[in-house]
Design a protein around this motif. Structure first.
Motif, mmCIF file in Angstrom:
data_model
loop_
_atom_site.group_PDB
_atom_site.id
_atom_site.type_symbol
_atom_site.label_atom_id
_atom_site.label_comp_id
_atom_site.label_asym_id
_atom_site.label_seq_id
_atom_site.Cartn_x
_atom_site.Cartn_y
_atom_site.Cartn_z
ATOM 1 N N ALA A 14 -22.050 0.531 -2.748
ATOM 2 C CA ALA A 14 -22.829 1.241 -3.820
ATOM 3 C C ALA A 14 -22.340 0.955 -5.227
ATOM 4 O O ALA A 14 -22.535 1.951 -5.895
ATOM 5 C CB ALA A 14 -23.309 2.532 -3.457
ATOM 6 N N GLY A 15 -21.847 -0.269 -5.293
ATOM 7 C CA GLY A 15 -21.233 -0.439 -6.925
ATOM 8 C C GLY A 15 -19.706 0.378 -7.134
ATOM 9 O O GLY A 15 -19.366 0.082 -8.131
ATOM 10 N N LEU A 16 -19.329 0.987 -5.855
ATOM 11 C CA LEU A 16 -17.924 1.473 -6.240
ATOM 12 C C LEU A 16 -16.919 0.972 -5.388
ATOM 13 O O LEU A 16 -17.121 0.611 -4.068
ATOM 14 C CB LEU A 16 -18.079 3.221 -6.017
ATOM 15 C CG LEU A 16 -18.878 3.926 -6.827
ATOM 16 C CD1 LEU A 16 -19.063 5.282 -6.239
ATOM 17 C CD2 LEU A 16 -18.275 3.836 -8.331
ATOM 18 N N TRP A 17 -15.737 0.494 -5.886
ATOM 19 C CA TRP A 17 -14.824 -0.244 -5.104
ATOM 20 C C TRP A 17 -13.883 0.818 -4.646
ATOM 21 O O TRP A 17 -13.122 1.722 -5.275
ATOM 22 C CB TRP A 17 -14.001 -1.158 -6.042
ATOM 23 C CG TRP A 17 -14.895 -2.157 -6.476
ATOM 24 C CD1 TRP A 17 -15.654 -2.327 -7.237
ATOM 25 C CD2 TRP A 17 -14.608 -3.816 -5.993
ATOM 26 N NE1 TRP A 17 -16.277 -3.682 -7.467
ATOM 27 C CE2 TRP A 17 -15.598 -4.305 -6.704
ATOM 28 C CE3 TRP A 17 -13.755 -4.304 -4.826
ATOM 29 C CZ2 TRP A 17 -15.623 -5.730 -6.510
ATOM 30 C CZ3 TRP A 17 -14.168 -5.536 -4.556
ATOM 31 C CH2 TRP A 17 -15.018 -6.255 -5.206
ATOM 32 N N ASN A 18 -13.399 0.800 -3.363
ATOM 33 C CA ASN A 18 -12.503 1.770 -2.547
ATOM 34 C C ASN A 18 -11.689 0.992 -1.438
ATOM 35 O O ASN A 18 -11.857 -0.089 -1.261
ATOM 36 C CB ASN A 18 -13.194 2.852 -1.999
ATOM 37 C CG ASN A 18 -13.741 3.724 -3.013
ATOM 38 O OD1 ASN A 18 -12.909 4.728 -3.428
ATOM 39 N ND2 ASN A 18 -14.890 3.953 -3.664
ATOM 40 N N VAL A 19 -10.620 1.786 -1.048
ATOM 41 C CA VAL A 19 -10.003 1.264 0.293
ATOM 42 C C VAL A 19 -10.412 1.785 1.426
ATOM 43 O O VAL A 19 -10.451 3.194 1.340
ATOM 44 C CB VAL A 19 -8.477 1.506 -0.123
ATOM 45 C CG1 VAL A 19 -7.534 1.028 1.124
ATOM 46 C CG2 VAL A 19 -7.946 1.105 -1.322
ATOM 47 N N SER B 67 -12.403 1.364 -10.701
ATOM 48 C CA SER B 67 -12.598 0.487 -9.511
ATOM 49 C C SER B 67 -11.078 0.534 -8.832
ATOM 50 O O SER B 67 -10.042 0.409 -9.586
ATOM 51 C CB SER B 67 -12.872 -0.727 -9.924
ATOM 52 O OG SER B 67 -14.320 -0.901 -10.375
ATOM 53 N N ILE B 68 -11.193 0.449 -7.380
ATOM 54 C CA ILE B 68 -10.105 0.349 -6.566
ATOM 55 C C ILE B 68 -9.896 -1.319 -6.253
ATOM 56 O O ILE B 68 -10.866 -1.613 -5.432
ATOM 57 C CB ILE B 68 -9.937 1.222 -5.397
ATOM 58 C CG1 ILE B 68 -10.162 2.529 -5.895
ATOM 59 C CG2 ILE B 68 -8.577 0.876 -4.654
ATOM 60 C CD1 ILE B 68 -8.952 2.923 -6.961
ATOM 61 N N PHE B 69 -8.949 -2.224 -6.669
ATOM 62 C CA PHE B 69 -9.245 -3.658 -6.623
ATOM 63 C C PHE B 69 -8.318 -3.962 -5.380
ATOM 64 O O PHE B 69 -8.352 -5.077 -5.001
ATOM 65 C CB PHE B 69 -8.749 -4.564 -7.871
ATOM 66 C CG PHE B 69 -10.189 -4.126 -8.751
ATOM 67 C CD1 PHE B 69 -11.322 -4.108 -8.428
ATOM 68 C CD2 PHE B 69 -9.474 -3.972 -10.304
ATOM 69 C CE1 PHE B 69 -12.329 -4.145 -9.305
ATOM 70 C CE2 PHE B 69 -10.620 -3.899 -11.144
ATOM 71 C CZ PHE B 69 -11.899 -4.093 -10.652
#
Length: 561
Positions: free
Chosen positions: A236-241, A265-267
């Motif tokens: 949903a457009g959010l970067w996570n681990v 953002s979590i890359f």
């Protein structure tokens, strides 16, 4: 539960120096064992790099020399290898050198030790000298072991060898390379390995229409229930681990968001076990650009204490961290640093205490343009922390892999040691810990246009002494991943598709090379884990398909010894 709370290591990276921003880093191994539950203090506020801690100078890279004349004498590298030169073998005083080489031996030699070089190259004895190599611990059937000797370019031949305890000796006439090797034929393939039906080829961890490279990562880990995959991607457009759990046969058992939909953002993320909790290291842009953070998480992904920003220099992009837990509750973190103005990359490290307070930060590799670190892998135990990284020279078509060991306080235990060199294609690198030996997996070639082949190298965790090596010339695999298994290892790699193989304790093939899944565009190195019962493996990787879409893949493999 958080999948991935205990286990073994993952995969390597394959990166071109000219395109580091669009290329993945590698997975690493981590340390099992409980950590304290101390809450973290707030983010540290001191800027920049603290510099290396106050440390004694580490020993020089393994190697020795001695001046020996007509009376004869001995040159020795600890208790591992020695050369005894008799009286009259030399006419004048001569500086004799003895050192292990990062020579990668063809798998047919079945090496059990490093290759040791006796020099100088013009060295010749009037009477035979005696080379002795101590294996330290005898593998089964020791009468099948001999010293192989010959020039650096080979071929090597078995010398007439005598044995005293664990030490093997042979006569030599002058400058030579020598190593201990198994001389019997390798055992027959005894393990049957095949991909399971679960999950299917159409099952994806994620499928994101966005750039690949370091923005999507996936690492396989063993757990008490089977496996976990630690994956960084967007939802949903959010970067996570995220942590995805699987049974040993590949059945999904749920997932957890480990970074909690932060506004930034979590890359890139990586996990170390922490008893019933985990430590998560990730890069983000929460306050000043690309930063490295560390947080403690519970079984449902909730934060315990306060996340801590580890990197502190706003002028440097800090990316793709790797973490191992330390005895007593601390952590050792390594990440790639990038100066966007000078276009330079290097490795930085930090040591955190049990409350996740940063104790020290320091540069591992120098910030220079000539040699660029590309991928790296981290292992740790109660004895120390080992770091291996691949590198490429900007000014020439050469690359390789290097190793350095550190104490839990961040002090170097070894100098930087070459463990593989001479490649013309940038290397993948991954590592696993087998006892006190770090087993390093790379894949590369030495001639432009030739296939890249798998290579394995052992190095002692704390001393840096090189051990056995194996180069599988008859197989073409890239993106090599490795995991420990009962004294042996399992490996995975790519050659148009994803492949798997089980190797025994002496790195002999115990299963056939097996296709795990078809894959047309592998953009991220594969990562592999062995199940706690030892009869299964799990492989994960990332495809980048048409239009820039990246999708995470996972496949279980059943293995019968």
């Amino acid at each position: 539960m958080i999948a991935g709370a205990c286990g073994e290591p993952g995969s390597g990276a394959d990166v071109d120096a000219a395109d580091l921003d669009a290329a993945p880093e590698d997975a690493v191994s981590f340390v099992d064992g409980p950590l304290s539950d101390g809450s973290a203090d707030g983010p540290v506020t001191d800027a920049g790099i603290d510099g290396a801690p106050a440390c004694p100078s580490p020993p020089n890279p393994p190697g020795t020399s001695a001046v020996i004349g007509a009376a004869g004498g001995t040159v020795a590298l600890g208790t591992v290898v020695r050369v005894v030169i008799p009286a009259g073998a030399l006419a004048t005083d001569t500086t004799i050198t003895l050192r292990p080489l990062p020579l990668e031996l063809a798998w047919t030699y079945r090496s059990l030790t490093a290759a040791y070089e006796l020099g100088p190259s013009t060295l010749a004895f009037s009477a035979p000298a005696t080379l002795t190599v101590d294996l330290g611990a005898l593998p089964p059937a020791p009468d099948e072991i001999a010293l192989m000797v010959g020039p650096a370019a080979g071929p090597f031949a078995a010398a007439a060898t005598t044995r005293t305890g664990t030490a093997y000796s042979a006569s030599i006439a002058g400058a030579t390379l020598g190593f201990g090797a198994r001389t019997a034929a390798p055992p027959a393939v005894t393990a049957a390995c095949a991909p399971t039906a679960v999950p299917t080829d159409t099952t994806y961890l994620f499928q994101n229409p966005s750039p690949g490279g370091p923005y999507h990562t996936s690492y396989a880990r063993p757990t008490s229930q089977g496996f976990a995959v630690i994956a960084t991607h967007q939802v949903a457009g959010l970067w996570n681990v995220h942590s995805y759990g699987y049974t040993s046969n590949g059945t999904s058992i749920g997932s957890v968001n480990l970074t909690g939909n932060t506004t930034a953002s979590i890359f890139g993320g990586h996990v170390a076990p922490s008893g019933t909790e985990v430590l998560v290291a990730y890069d983000s842009n929460q306050s000043m650009g690309s930063e490295v953070w560390v947080a403690r998480k519970n079984a449902t992904g909730g934060t315990v204490g306060t996340p801590v920003r580890v990197s502190q220099d706003p002028g440097i992009y800090s990316q793709i961290p790797q973490i191992v837990a330390l005895p007593g509750g601390g952590a050792f973190v390594v990440w790639r640093a990038r100066d966007t103005v000078l276009s330079r990359y290097w490795l930085r490290a930090a040591v955190l205490d049990s409350s996740l307070v940063v104790q020290t930060r320091f540069d591992v590799t120098p910030m220079v343009a000539s040699t660029v670190p590309t991928g790296f892998a981290l292992v740790g135990s109660a004895s120390g922390v080992g770091l291996v990284w691949s590198w490429v020279a900007n000014t020439s078509s050469t690359s390789g892999a290097r190793y350095q060991a550190f104490t839990h306080a961040g002090c170097p235990m070894t100098e930087i040691i070459d463990v593989a060199d001479g490649y013309v294609v940038n290397e993948t690198v991954s590592a696993t810990l087998v006892g006190d030996q770090v087993l390093i997996a790379t894949s590369g070639n030495t001639v432009v246009g030739q296939p890249r082949v798998p290579r394995l190298r052992a190095v002692h965790l704390t001393t840096g002494l090189l051990g056995a090596s194996r180069r599988f010339d008859d197989v073409s695999l890239t993106h090599l991943g490795v995991t420990a298994h009962g004294g042996g290892v399992q490996i995975t790699g790519a050659n148009g598709s994803i492949y798997h193989q089980w190797l025994g304790p002496e790195l002999d093939r115990r299963s056939a090379l097996t296709e795990v899944a078809t894959s047309s565009a592998i953009s991220d190195p594969s990562s592999i884990a062995t199940s706690p019962t030892g009869d299964a493996a799990l492989v994960t990787w990332v495809d980048e398909i048409g239009g820039g879409t990246a999708r995470g893949r996972v496949r279980a493999i059943g293995c019968t010894p």
